[in-house]
Scaffold this motif. Structure first.
Motif, PDB file in Angstrom:
ATOM      1  N   ALA A 230      26.283  44.579  72.619  1.00 36.98           N
ATOM      2  CA  ALA A 230      27.383  45.717  71.919  1.00 36.98           C
ATOM      3  C   ALA A 230      27.186  45.336  70.628  1.00 36.98           C
ATOM      4  O   ALA A 230      27.733  46.285  69.698  1.00 36.98           O
ATOM      5  CB  ALA A 230      28.858  45.951  72.895  1.00 36.98           C
ATOM      6  N   MET A 231      26.785  44.617  70.098  1.00 33.70           N
ATOM      7  CA  MET A 231      26.520  43.930  68.534  1.00 33.70           C
ATOM      8  C   MET A 231      25.752  43.333  68.245  1.00 33.70           C
ATOM      9  O   MET A 231      25.949  42.034  68.717  1.00 33.70           O
ATOM     10  CB  MET A 231      27.623  43.969  68.154  1.00 33.70           C
ATOM     11  CG  MET A 231      28.271  44.323  66.607  1.00 33.70           C
ATOM     12  SD  MET A 231      30.067  43.767  65.892  1.00 33.70           S
ATOM     13  CE  MET A 231      30.024  44.790  64.426  1.00 33.70           C
ATOM     14  N   VAL A 232      25.393  43.537  67.429  1.00 33.10           N
ATOM     15  CA  VAL A 232      24.012  42.182  66.548  1.00 33.10           C
ATOM     16  C   VAL A 232      24.280  42.291  64.827  1.00 33.10           C
ATOM     17  O   VAL A 232      24.876  42.776  64.059  1.00 33.10           O
ATOM     18  CB  VAL A 232      22.674  42.192  66.651  1.00 33.10           C
ATOM     19  CG1 VAL A 232      22.464  44.207  65.960  1.00 33.10           C
ATOM     20  CG2 VAL A 232      22.102  41.706  65.631  1.00 33.10           C
TER      21      VAL A 232
ATOM     22  N   THR B 245      31.696  40.401  76.808  1.00 32.25           N
ATOM     23  CA  THR B 245      30.994  41.431  75.684  1.00 32.25           C
ATOM     24  C   THR B 245      29.925  40.766  75.318  1.00 32.25           C
ATOM     25  O   THR B 245      30.242  40.282  74.639  1.00 32.25           O
ATOM     26  CB  THR B 245      31.851  42.308  74.838  1.00 32.25           C
ATOM     27  OG1 THR B 245      32.466  42.710  75.496  1.00 32.25           O
ATOM     28  CG2 THR B 245      31.205  43.052  73.966  1.00 32.25           C
ATOM     29  N   LYS B 246      28.601  41.384  75.599  1.00 28.90           N
ATOM     30  CA  LYS B 246      27.291  40.072  75.120  1.00 28.90           C
ATOM     31  C   LYS B 246      27.641  40.590  73.539  1.00 28.90           C
ATOM     32  O   LYS B 246      27.421  42.004  73.348  1.00 28.90           O
ATOM     33  CB  LYS B 246      26.162  41.109  75.868  1.00 28.90           C
ATOM     34  CG  LYS B 246      24.681  40.201  75.505  1.00 28.90           C
ATOM     35  CD  LYS B 246      23.854  41.010  76.075  1.00 28.90           C
ATOM     36  CE  LYS B 246      22.451  39.855  76.290  1.00 28.90           C
ATOM     37  NZ  LYS B 246      21.331  40.169  77.718  1.00 28.90           N
ATOM     38  N   ILE B 247      26.819  39.526  73.014  1.00 33.88           N
ATOM     39  CA  ILE B 247      26.695  40.300  71.397  1.00 33.88           C
ATOM     40  C   ILE B 247      25.282  39.091  71.043  1.00 33.88           C
ATOM     41  O   ILE B 247      24.373  38.155  72.049  1.00 33.88           O
ATOM     42  CB  ILE B 247      27.737  39.325  70.404  1.00 33.88           C
ATOM     43  CG1 ILE B 247      28.500  37.774  70.775  1.00 33.88           C
ATOM     44  CG2 ILE B 247      29.018  40.323  70.793  1.00 33.88           C
ATOM     45  CD1 ILE B 247      29.464  37.085  69.599  1.00 33.88           C
ATOM     46  N   ALA B 248      24.704  39.606  69.961  1.00 35.66           N
ATOM     47  CA  ALA B 248      23.620  38.911  69.457  1.00 35.66           C
ATOM     48  C   ALA B 248      23.816  38.830  68.114  1.00 35.66           C
ATOM     49  O   ALA B 248      24.762  38.929  67.464  1.00 35.66           O
ATOM     50  CB  ALA B 248      22.627  40.132  69.744  1.00 35.66           C
TER      51      ALA B 248
ATOM     52  N   GLY C 188      19.747  35.119  69.423  1.00 36.03           N
ATOM     53  CA  GLY C 188      20.481  34.595  69.976  1.00 36.03           C
ATOM     54  C   GLY C 188      20.979  35.373  70.796  1.00 36.03           C
ATOM     55  O   GLY C 188      21.846  36.407  70.472  1.00 36.03           O
ATOM     56  N   TYR C 189      21.847  35.137  72.393  1.00 33.23           N
ATOM     57  CA  TYR C 189      22.490  36.051  72.842  1.00 33.23           C
ATOM     58  C   TYR C 189      24.041  34.619  73.154  1.00 33.23           C
ATOM     59  O   TYR C 189      23.398  34.005  73.499  1.00 33.23           O
ATOM     60  CB  TYR C 189      21.865  36.781  73.515  1.00 33.23           C
ATOM     61  CG  TYR C 189      21.287  37.494  73.730  1.00 33.23           C
ATOM     62  CD1 TYR C 189      21.686  38.918  72.554  1.00 33.23           C
ATOM     63  CD2 TYR C 189      20.022  37.077  73.586  1.00 33.23           C
ATOM     64  CE1 TYR C 189      20.802  39.941  72.853  1.00 33.23           C
ATOM     65  CE2 TYR C 189      19.130  38.101  73.095  1.00 33.23           C
ATOM     66  CZ  TYR C 189      19.320  39.579  72.768  1.00 33.23           C
ATOM     67  OH  TYR C 189      18.444  40.636  72.569  1.00 33.23           O
TER      68      TYR C 189
ATOM     69  N   GLU D 226      15.601  44.979  69.782  1.00 33.23           N
ATOM     70  CA  GLU D 226      15.351  43.950  71.084  1.00 33.23           C
ATOM     71  C   GLU D 226      17.215  43.435  71.504  1.00 33.23           C
ATOM     72  O   GLU D 226      17.286  44.121  72.499  1.00 33.23           O
ATOM     73  CB  GLU D 226      15.195  42.325  70.457  1.00 33.23           C
ATOM     74  CG  GLU D 226      15.253  41.639  71.903  1.00 33.23           C
ATOM     75  CD  GLU D 226      14.847  40.064  71.430  1.00 33.23           C
ATOM     76  OE1 GLU D 226      15.636  39.400  72.161  1.00 33.23           O
ATOM     77  OE2 GLU D 226      13.754  40.349  70.220  1.00 33.23           O
ATOM     78  N   ALA D 227      17.821  43.641  71.055  1.00 28.67           N
ATOM     79  CA  ALA D 227      18.814  44.030  70.885  1.00 28.67           C
ATOM     80  C   ALA D 227      19.278  44.705  71.622  1.00 28.67           C
ATOM     81  O   ALA D 227      20.365  44.853  72.615  1.00 28.67           O
ATOM     82  CB  ALA D 227      20.399  42.735  69.674  1.00 28.67           C
ATOM     83  N   GLY D 228      19.228  46.258  71.587  1.00 25.36           N
ATOM     84  CA  GLY D 228      19.512  47.169  71.615  1.00 25.36           C
ATOM     85  C   GLY D 228      19.420  46.944  73.609  1.00 25.36           C
ATOM     86  O   GLY D 228      19.918  47.606  74.313  1.00 25.36           O
TER      87      GLY D 228
END
Length: 275
Positions: free
Chosen positions: A35-37, A2-5, A243-244, A28-30
Motif C-alpha cells: 500500500a505504501m513504500v 496492510t502490506k508496506i515496503a 523489504g516488506y 516492484e513494491a507496486g
C-alpha cells in the motif's frame, strides 16, 4: 493487515542513477501489492563534497528525482514516503525535505528536517549539517492509507518532544528516514527507534541508507519496521534492497489499552524544585 515496503539504498553522487534505483523499487513494491513504500533520507543525492554536491542540488520544481518518483507512484498506484531530498531554497541555503506522495502522484505533505546534525565523533568524523542546511520549523502529520503519519528525519529521533507533538496531533504511525553513521547506529539506532514506538504506542518505519557510498562515507543500514509494543517486524541488516512487512492497525489500540501511557501524560508547567 496492510502490506508496506521499505527501500534500503546505498545512494551515490549521481541523481539520475539514484532516481532509477528508486523507480525500480517503487515498481516492484507496486507489483507486490504494498500500500505504501518508504525510502531513506537523502534518497536523491548523498555527497559530502559540498562543492560537487551544490551543482546537483536544485529547487523543488526542478528536481528530477522528485519528478521520477511522482511518476512512478502514479504508474504503480502506490503511496510513497520519499524520505528526503536535498533542495535549494530561494535564499541559497539548502533544505533536507521529505515528501509524502499519493497513488496518483500528488504531493500530500512536505517536511523539512527540524534538528540538524552538528557533531564531532570519537572516530574523527565531523559533521556540520547547519553549515549548508536551514532547519525546518514545524512538525507535520499527514493522512495516509496507514492512518495519520507523523514525519521526522534521522537526527530528529533523539528529540522525544517532537514525537510527543506528533502523537498529540493524532499520528498513528511514525516515519524516520535516515542516513545514520555506523558508530552511532551500532550504539543507538535500535534502542532509540524502539523507544519512540513504545512510548507513542504506534508503528514506526525507518528506511535507512547502508554500506560504503561513492563519496566515501559509510552508513549503518538496518532499516526497521517496529510495532507499537516495540517488536521488530523487519530488520533489513546491511544489504541494499527492498523489504516488506504486514502491519495491523488494530495493534495500536490493543497496545494502548494494555498500557494507556498517552492518557496519563501530563504537561509539566510548574517550576522544578531543585533540592
Amino acid at each position: 493487515m496492510t502490506k508496506i515496503a521499505v527501500v534500503q539504498t546505498t545512494t551515490g553522487i549521481d541523481p539520475a542513477e539514484n532516481a532509477a534505483t528508486l523507480v525500480a523499487a517503487i515498481d516492484e513494491a507496486g507489483r507486490e501489492g504494498a500500500a505504501m513504500v518508504f525510502t531513506p533520507e537523502m534518497s536523491g543525492l548523498l555527497d559530502r563534497d559540498r562543492a560537487r554536491a551544490a551543482s546537483s542540488i536544485v529547487r523543488e520544481a526542478d528536481d528530477r528525482v522528485l519528478v521520477a518518483v511522482r511518476e512512478a507512484a502514479a504508474r504503480a498506484g502506490i503511496w510513497v514516503h520519499l524520505g528526503s531530498l536535498a533542495l535549494r531554497r530561494p535564499d541559497g541555503r539548502f533544505s533536507n525535505r521529505s515528501f509524502v506522495i499519493d497513488a496518483v502522484g500528488n504531493i500530500r505533505a512536505r517536511y523539512d528536517k527540524m534538528h540538524l546534525f552538528d557533531v564531532d565523533l570519537p572516530t574523527g568524523e565531523s559533521w556540520r549539517e547547519s553549515a549548508s542546511y536551514a532547519a525546518g520549523d514545524r512538525p507535520v502529520v499527514v493522512g495516509t492509507p496507514l492512518g495519520p503519519m507523523g514525519l521526522s528525519i534521522c537526527y530528529d529521533m533523539r528529540f522525544p518532544d517532537l514525537f510527543r507533538a506528533l502523537t498529540d496531533a493524532g499520528a498513528q504511525l511514525l516515519s524516520v528516514p535516515a542516513s545514520f553513521t555506523r558508530p552511532t547506529g551500532a550504539a543507538h539506532w535500535h534502542i532509540l527507534l524502539r523507544a519512540r514506538a513504545i512510548e507513542a504506542g504506534v508503528h514506526l518505519v525507518a528506511a535507512a541508507q547502508t554500506g560504503v557510498h561513492p563519496d566515501g562515507r559509510a552508513t549503518y543500514g538496518h532499516s526497521l519496521i517496529i510495532d507499537p509494543w516495540g517488536e521488530v517486524l523487519l530488520d533489513m541488516g546491511e544489504a541494499p534492497g527492498i523489504g516488506y512487512a504486514e502491519v495491523d492497525p488494530a495493534r495500536m489500540q490493543d497496545v494502548r489499552a494494555r498500557i494507556p501511557a498517552l492518557k496519563h501524560r501530563r504537561v509539566v508547567t510548574a517550576p522544578i524544585v531543585i533540592a
